[in-house]
Design a protein around this motif. Sequence first.
Motif, mmCIF file in Angstrom:
data_model
loop_
_atom_site.group_PDB
_atom_site.id
_atom_site.type_symbol
_atom_site.label_atom_id
_atom_site.label_comp_id
_atom_site.label_asym_id
_atom_site.label_seq_id
_atom_site.Cartn_x
_atom_site.Cartn_y
_atom_site.Cartn_z
ATOM 1 N N ILE A 109 0.871 -1.346 0.166
ATOM 2 C CA ILE A 109 0.162 0.136 0.040
ATOM 3 C C ILE A 109 0.845 1.331 -0.015
ATOM 4 O O ILE A 109 1.824 1.318 0.663
ATOM 5 N N GLU A 110 0.662 2.196 -0.937
ATOM 6 C CA GLU A 110 1.204 3.496 -0.787
ATOM 7 C C GLU A 110 0.133 4.591 -0.983
ATOM 8 O O GLU A 110 -0.661 4.592 -1.553
ATOM 9 N N LEU A 111 0.342 5.617 -0.110
ATOM 10 C CA LEU A 111 -0.506 6.785 -0.154
ATOM 11 C C LEU A 111 0.120 7.835 -0.946
ATOM 12 O O LEU A 111 1.141 8.170 -0.898
ATOM 13 N N LEU A 112 -0.819 8.341 -1.958
ATOM 14 C CA LEU A 112 -0.319 9.376 -2.882
ATOM 15 C C LEU A 112 -1.257 10.707 -2.542
ATOM 16 O O LEU A 112 -2.217 10.776 -2.635
ATOM 17 N N ARG A 113 -0.518 11.772 -2.426
ATOM 18 C CA ARG A 113 -1.282 12.933 -2.379
ATOM 19 C C ARG A 113 -1.760 13.563 -3.731
ATOM 20 O O ARG A 113 -1.323 13.059 -4.722
ATOM 21 N N ILE A 114 -2.986 14.047 -3.560
ATOM 22 C CA ILE A 114 -3.645 14.654 -4.937
ATOM 23 C C ILE A 114 -3.427 15.956 -5.250
ATOM 24 O O ILE A 114 -3.155 17.091 -4.206
ATOM 25 N N GLU A 115 -2.769 15.968 -6.221
ATOM 26 C CA GLU A 115 -2.229 17.742 -6.579
ATOM 27 C C GLU A 115 -3.439 18.386 -6.919
ATOM 28 O O GLU A 115 -4.360 18.193 -7.671
ATOM 29 N N PRO A 116 -3.780 19.746 -6.322
ATOM 30 C CA PRO A 116 -4.767 20.458 -6.575
ATOM 31 C C PRO A 116 -4.901 20.928 -7.710
ATOM 32 O O PRO A 116 -4.017 21.003 -8.774
#
Length: 116
Positions: A109-116
């Motif tokens: 599992i990897e968490l990815l930030r969402i780019e605005p």
Amino acid sequence: MQKVRDNRIWFNFTRKALDDSGADLLLRFYGGEQVYFYINELPGVGEVLSSIGEPFIVRCALAPSEAHTIIGRPWGQIAASSYHRKVNPHAYQVDQDGYQFSDVPAGCIELLRIEP
């Protein structure tokens, strides 16, 4: 919907919904669709839920043999159409939801930030 949701982990196998606004409500409110389906229309609640936290995409490495999909064996269609979409942004891309009953190991599992 409880029968369809309980004991399953749901996935989408492409990022198409991020590009065509299909995931806007899912990512706007704390709690995702488990919450917004039921209280999106209540005055003031949406504003509170959209101000909590920061949305992430959870990317997982899955075993295709454990994933259940709506269309049978979609992997080749997803891969080929995703590549075609990179070459031609107007090309049709197969987008598929799926689920599995088994846990996803933490190392997958990897968490990815969402780019605005």
